[in-house]
Design a protein around this motif. Structure first.
Motif, PDB file in Angstrom:
ATOM      1  N   CYS A   1       0.871  -1.188   0.000  1.00 26.05           N
ATOM      2  CA  CYS A   1       0.000   0.000   0.000  1.00 26.05           C
ATOM      3  C   CYS A   1       0.903   1.232   0.000  1.00 26.05           C
ATOM      4  O   CYS A   1       2.107   1.101   0.197  1.00 26.05           O
ATOM      5  CB  CYS A   1      -0.897  -0.013   1.238  1.00 26.05           C
TER       6      CYS A   1
ATOM      7  N   CYS B   1       1.579   3.530   2.201  1.00 24.04           N
ATOM      8  CA  CYS B   1       2.414   3.740   3.392  1.00 24.04           C
ATOM      9  C   CYS B   1       3.337   2.555   3.658  1.00 24.04           C
ATOM     10  O   CYS B   1       4.312   2.665   4.383  1.00 24.04           O
ATOM     11  CB  CYS B   1       1.554   4.067   4.625  1.00 24.04           C
ATOM     12  N   GLY B   2       3.022   1.405   3.083  1.00 24.80           N
ATOM     13  CA  GLY B   2       3.886   0.242   3.196  1.00 24.80           C
ATOM     14  C   GLY B   2       3.593  -0.669   4.371  1.00 24.80           C
ATOM     15  O   GLY B   2       4.244  -1.700   4.550  1.00 24.80           O
ATOM     16  N   TYR B   3       2.596  -0.334   5.174  1.00 24.06           N
ATOM     17  CA  TYR B   3       2.371  -1.135   6.382  1.00 24.06           C
ATOM     18  C   TYR B   3       1.112  -2.006   6.331  1.00 24.06           C
ATOM     19  O   TYR B   3       0.759  -2.639   7.324  1.00 24.06           O
ATOM     20  CB  TYR B   3       2.319  -0.230   7.629  1.00 24.06           C
ATOM     21  N   PHE B   4       0.457  -2.056   5.173  1.00 22.07           N
ATOM     22  CA  PHE B   4      -0.747  -2.884   5.068  1.00 22.07           C
ATOM     23  C   PHE B   4      -0.375  -4.332   5.377  1.00 22.07           C
ATOM     24  O   PHE B   4       0.565  -4.876   4.806  1.00 22.07           O
ATOM     25  CB  PHE B   4      -1.344  -2.783   3.662  1.00 22.07           C
TER      26      PHE B   4
ATOM     27  N   CYS C   1      -1.413   0.388   9.235  1.00 20.46           N
ATOM     28  CA  CYS C   1      -1.553   1.022   7.925  1.00 20.46           C
ATOM     29  C   CYS C   1      -2.601   2.123   8.035  1.00 20.46           C
ATOM     30  O   CYS C   1      -3.661   1.928   8.601  1.00 20.46           O
ATOM     31  CB  CYS C   1      -1.968  -0.025   6.899  1.00 20.46           C
ATOM     32  N   ARG C   2      -2.274   3.292   7.491  1.00 21.53           N
ATOM     33  CA  ARG C   2      -3.189   4.419   7.602  1.00 21.53           C
ATOM     34  C   ARG C   2      -3.900   4.717   6.281  1.00 21.53           C
ATOM     35  O   ARG C   2      -4.547   5.746   6.133  1.00 21.53           O
ATOM     36  CB  ARG C   2      -2.433   5.665   8.079  1.00 21.53           C
ATOM     37  N   CYS C   3      -3.736   3.806   5.317  1.00 19.32           N
ATOM     38  CA  CYS C   3      -4.369   4.053   4.017  1.00 19.32           C
ATOM     39  C   CYS C   3      -5.819   3.568   4.031  1.00 19.32           C
ATOM     40  O   CYS C   3      -6.131   2.570   4.666  1.00 19.32           O
ATOM     41  CB  CYS C   3      -3.633   3.314   2.909  1.00 19.32           C
TER      42      CYS C   3
HETATM   43 ZN   LIG Z   1      -0.884   1.698   4.181  1.00 15.22          ZN
END
Ligand SMILES: [Zn+2]
Length: 180
Positions: free
Chosen positions: A21, A23-26, A33-35
């Motif tokens: 994603c 932000c890269g944290y999905f 993840c903040r997306c």
């Molecule tokens: Zn994310």
């Protein structure tokens, strides 16, 4: 799958591994993840389906830190794995010995797939569900069969079992409409 020197390599059109994603944290177990869902979907659509269809295995790799914590089990030694791969390659060369253009499963065309990737009714049902639920294309379907054939070969199994098929589906992360 294991490639030999003359095999074509498929490289994603970016130098780094692809993030799940923006932000890269999905899917990360430690960071949030903040997306938004829509944002994640739009981000993933940038990787085109036809391109993904040409890649055999898609695997999500968790953050290194997590992998280190998780790998407490004894790993298989490389020479044991090498031997298993060698045997699977031998098996494939034998399978295609009458065909000059093909020496491994990855090279199979529709005719060879039909001949060598026969599925049990259970496996057929499984792949049918995956096709529908994971939104698989016809090309992804063929690729699934080839990868399943190889997983069966690695276990020296003539039959492609439903376990082999479900393992394959796990390696097709990007085929899913939204990775979860
Ligand atoms: Zn994310």
């Amino acid at each position: 799958m294991v490639r030999e020197g003359n095999e074509p390599h498929v490289v994603l059109p970016c130098k780094k591994a692809t993030h799940p994603c923006p932000c890269g944290y999905f899917g990360d177990l430690k960071r949030e993840c903040r997306c938004g869902t829509l944002q994640v979907q739009r981000y993933r659509q940038r990787i085109s389906g036809p391109l993904l269809d040409r890649i055999d295995l898609h695997i999500e790799v968790p953050a290194v830190e997590y992998r280190d914590i998780a790998s407490t089990r004894a790993e298989e030694a490389s020479d044991v794995i090498r031997e298993r791969v060698r045997r699977a390659r031998d098996q494939q060369r034998t399978r295609f010995r009458s065909d000059k253009k093909i020496n491994c499963n990855a090279r199979m065309g529709p005719r060879q797939i039909q001949q060598h990737c026969k599925l049990s009714s259970e496996s057929q049902e499984l792949i049918r569900i995956a096709m529908t639920q994971l939104n698989l294309s016809a090309r992804a379907y063929d690729r699934n069969l080839k990868v399943s054939r190889t997983i069966a070969d690695l276990e020296s199994s003539n039959e492609i079992s439903s376990e082999h098929v479900s393992e394959t589906i796990q390696y097709r992360t990007f085929d899913r409409t939204l990775w979860v």
